[in-house]
Design a protein around this motif. Structure first.
Motif, PDB file in Angstrom:
ATOM      1  N   ILE A   1       0.702  -1.388  -0.061  1.00  0.00           N
ATOM      2  CA  ILE A   1      -0.100  -0.139   0.065  1.00  0.00           C
ATOM      3  C   ILE A   1       0.954   1.300   0.099  1.00  0.00           C
ATOM      4  N   VAL A   2       2.007   1.344   0.843  1.00  0.00           N
ATOM      5  CA  VAL A   2       2.793   2.565   0.966  1.00  0.00           C
ATOM      6  C   VAL A   2       3.411   2.698  -0.376  1.00  0.00           C
ATOM      7  N   PHE A   3       3.814   1.651  -1.224  1.00  0.00           N
ATOM      8  CA  PHE A   3       4.547   2.253  -2.410  1.00  0.00           C
ATOM      9  C   PHE A   3       3.555   2.161  -3.501  1.00  0.00           C
ATOM     10  N   GLU A   4       2.360   1.265  -3.820  1.00  0.00           N
ATOM     11  CA  GLU A   4       1.386   1.422  -4.670  1.00  0.00           C
ATOM     12  C   GLU A   4       0.566   2.888  -4.777  1.00  0.00           C
ATOM     13  N   ARG A   5       0.486   3.333  -3.368  1.00  0.00           N
ATOM     14  CA  ARG A   5      -0.080   4.861  -3.290  1.00  0.00           C
ATOM     15  C   ARG A   5       0.726   5.642  -3.257  1.00  0.00           C
ATOM     16  N   ASP A   6       2.013   5.570  -3.253  1.00  0.00           N
ATOM     17  CA  ASP A   6       3.118   6.550  -3.362  1.00  0.00           C
ATOM     18  C   ASP A   6       3.000   7.459  -2.379  1.00  0.00           C
ATOM     19  N   LEU A   7       3.210   6.888  -1.117  1.00  0.00           N
ATOM     20  CA  LEU A   7       2.894   7.548   0.218  1.00  0.00           C
ATOM     21  C   LEU A   7       4.123   8.318   0.882  1.00  0.00           C
ATOM     22  N   LEU A   8       5.296   7.870   0.292  1.00  0.00           N
ATOM     23  CA  LEU A   8       6.609   8.601   0.678  1.00  0.00           C
ATOM     24  C   LEU A   8       7.105   9.737  -0.304  1.00  0.00           C
ATOM     25  N   LEU A   9       7.299  10.788   0.126  1.00  0.00           N
ATOM     26  CA  LEU A   9       7.940  11.939  -0.397  1.00  0.00           C
ATOM     27  C   LEU A   9       9.391  11.444  -1.054  1.00  0.00           C
ATOM     28  N   ALA A  10       9.767  12.268  -1.863  1.00  0.00           N
ATOM     29  CA  ALA A  10      11.200  11.966  -2.570  1.00  0.00           C
ATOM     30  C   ALA A  10      11.987  11.474  -1.662  1.00  0.00           C
ATOM     31  N   ASP A  11      12.999  10.572  -1.750  1.00  0.00           N
ATOM     32  CA  ASP A  11      13.782  10.104  -0.962  1.00  0.00           C
ATOM     33  C   ASP A  11      13.559   9.524   0.747  1.00  0.00           C
ATOM     34  N   GLY A  12      12.205   9.287   0.475  1.00  0.00           N
ATOM     35  CA  GLY A  12      11.642   8.672   1.695  1.00  0.00           C
ATOM     36  C   GLY A  12      11.765   7.164   2.149  1.00  0.00           C
ATOM     37  N   SER A  13      11.471   6.727   3.323  1.00  0.00           N
ATOM     38  CA  SER A  13      11.796   5.506   3.805  1.00  0.00           C
ATOM     39  C   SER A  13      10.605   5.063   4.501  1.00  0.00           C
ATOM     40  N   LEU A  14      10.530   3.586   4.133  1.00  0.00           N
ATOM     41  CA  LEU A  14       9.504   2.967   5.102  1.00  0.00           C
ATOM     42  C   LEU A  14      10.540   1.937   5.998  1.00  0.00           C
ATOM     43  N   VAL A  15       9.962   1.934   7.339  1.00  0.00           N
ATOM     44  CA  VAL A  15      11.039   0.894   8.137  1.00  0.00           C
ATOM     45  C   VAL A  15       9.816   0.249   8.592  1.00  0.00           C
ATOM     46  N   ILE A  16      10.175  -1.350   8.844  1.00  0.00           N
ATOM     47  CA  ILE A  16       9.092  -1.915   9.289  1.00  0.00           C
ATOM     48  C   ILE A  16       9.840  -2.916  10.432  1.00  0.00           C
ATOM     49  N   GLU A  17       9.176  -2.839  11.637  1.00  0.00           N
ATOM     50  CA  GLU A  17       9.992  -3.820  12.778  1.00  0.00           C
ATOM     51  C   GLU A  17       9.329  -4.976  12.746  1.00  0.00           C
ATOM     52  N   HIS A  18      10.017  -6.075  12.751  1.00  0.00           N
ATOM     53  CA  HIS A  18       9.411  -7.349  12.920  1.00  0.00           C
ATOM     54  C   HIS A  18      10.373  -8.267  13.484  1.00  0.00           C
ATOM     55  N   ALA A  19       9.789  -9.489  13.833  1.00  0.00           N
ATOM     56  CA  ALA A  19      10.418 -10.436  14.619  1.00  0.00           C
ATOM     57  C   ALA A  19      11.829 -10.956  13.739  1.00  0.00           C
ATOM     58  N   LYS A  20      12.893 -11.498  14.431  1.00  0.00           N
ATOM     59  CA  LYS A  20      14.092 -11.328  13.533  1.00  0.00           C
ATOM     60  C   LYS A  20      13.798 -12.824  12.605  1.00  0.00           C
ATOM     61  N   LYS A  21      13.057 -13.562  12.967  1.00  0.00           N
ATOM     62  CA  LYS A  21      12.977 -14.869  12.078  1.00  0.00           C
ATOM     63  C   LYS A  21      12.111 -14.530  10.885  1.00  0.00           C
ATOM     64  N   THR A  22      11.501 -13.383  10.649  1.00  0.00           N
ATOM     65  CA  THR A  22      10.661 -12.841   9.521  1.00  0.00           C
ATOM     66  C   THR A  22      11.469 -12.212   8.484  1.00  0.00           C
ATOM     67  N   ASP A  23      11.679 -12.545   7.339  1.00  0.00           N
ATOM     68  CA  ASP A  23      12.344 -11.981   6.168  1.00  0.00           C
ATOM     69  C   ASP A  23      11.519 -11.337   5.061  1.00  0.00           C
ATOM     70  N   LEU A  24      11.940 -10.072   4.941  1.00  0.00           N
ATOM     71  CA  LEU A  24      11.259  -9.032   4.144  1.00  0.00           C
ATOM     72  C   LEU A  24      11.971  -8.730   2.817  1.00  0.00           C
ATOM     73  N   SER A  25      13.204  -9.286   2.845  1.00  0.00           N
ATOM     74  CA  SER A  25      14.158  -8.894   1.790  1.00  0.00           C
ATOM     75  C   SER A  25      13.699  -9.004   0.226  1.00  0.00           C
ATOM     76  N   HIS A  26      12.764  -9.947   0.304  1.00  0.00           N
ATOM     77  CA  HIS A  26      11.976 -10.255  -0.977  1.00  0.00           C
ATOM     78  C   HIS A  26      11.080  -9.095  -1.776  1.00  0.00           C
ATOM     79  N   LEU A  27      10.691  -8.221  -0.933  1.00  0.00           N
ATOM     80  CA  LEU A  27       9.801  -7.072  -1.060  1.00  0.00           C
ATOM     81  C   LEU A  27      10.642  -6.011  -2.016  1.00  0.00           C
ATOM     82  N   ALA A  28      10.037  -5.336  -3.029  1.00  0.00           N
ATOM     83  CA  ALA A  28      10.648  -4.369  -3.700  1.00  0.00           C
ATOM     84  C   ALA A  28      11.150  -3.114  -3.049  1.00  0.00           C
ATOM     85  N   HIS A  29      12.029  -2.494  -3.319  1.00  0.00           N
ATOM     86  CA  HIS A  29      12.641  -1.260  -2.657  1.00  0.00           C
ATOM     87  C   HIS A  29      13.250  -1.723  -1.417  1.00  0.00           C
TER      88      HIS A  29
END
Length: 180
Positions: free
Chosen positions: A133-161
């Protein structure tokens, strides 16, 4: 829990015991803010704190000078606590009591930094939905970042950006960067 830096450095955050939260530890929060300090001038950025819980992260951003911080959570007790402390400590934190996914689908605002700390037990699809949703709706300003906190066993590295992941104890922060 305490505020680590800024105008309210050292102030204790003591939420009511009945809130359904898992606050970010001071150690992990300090490590995250060391990274963010190298990338942002806090007084110039607009921050969105999703699944805000106790307001721990929102208070840290506000203490460091962020003028625009929005905290979103579904729990009325969490939002009430954040609003109360924000007023007491003279922070200008906007609170929204609404489902995070509904908020992301409807907001027209854009942010320099979006921080999401969902319950660790949400599904991999729900973690992906935040990102989508964040990237599809373009909710970040130029040079913006999304930071997601999660358990260390969760791997999100396959997601774009995806930019990087940092692990602290049982918590991890996955960083996603909007390309300019």
């Amino acid at each position: 829990m305490r505020i680590i830096s800024g105008t309210h450095k050292g102030r204790r955050i003591t939420p009511p015991k009945n809130l359904p939260v898992r606050p970010t530890t001071d150690m992990a929060k300090e490590a995250l803010f060391n990274i963010l300090t190298n990338n942002y001038y806090f007084e110039d950025i607009k921050v969105l704190d999703l699944f805000a819980g106790t307001g721990n992260m929102s208070f840290e951003f506000a203490s460091r000078g962020c003028k625009e911080v929005t905290s979103v959570d579904t729990h009325s007790g969490c939002i009430s606590f954040i609003a109360s402390k924000s007023e007491e400590w003279e922070f200008s934190i906007a609170t929204k009591r609404v489902d995070v996914f509904k908020f992301l689908e409807k907001t027209r605002e854009k942010y320099d930094l979006i921080f999401a700390d969902p319950p660790y037990n949400i599904s991999a699809d729900e973690f992906g939905l935040i990102h989508h949703i964040v990237f599809e709706r373009d909710l970040l300003l130029a040079d913006g970042s999304l930071v997601i906190e999660h358990a260390k066993k969760t791997d999100l590295s396959h997601l774009a950006h995806f930019s990087s992941v940092r692990k602290y104890g049982n918590s991890s922060f996955s960083f996603f960067k909007k390309e300019i």
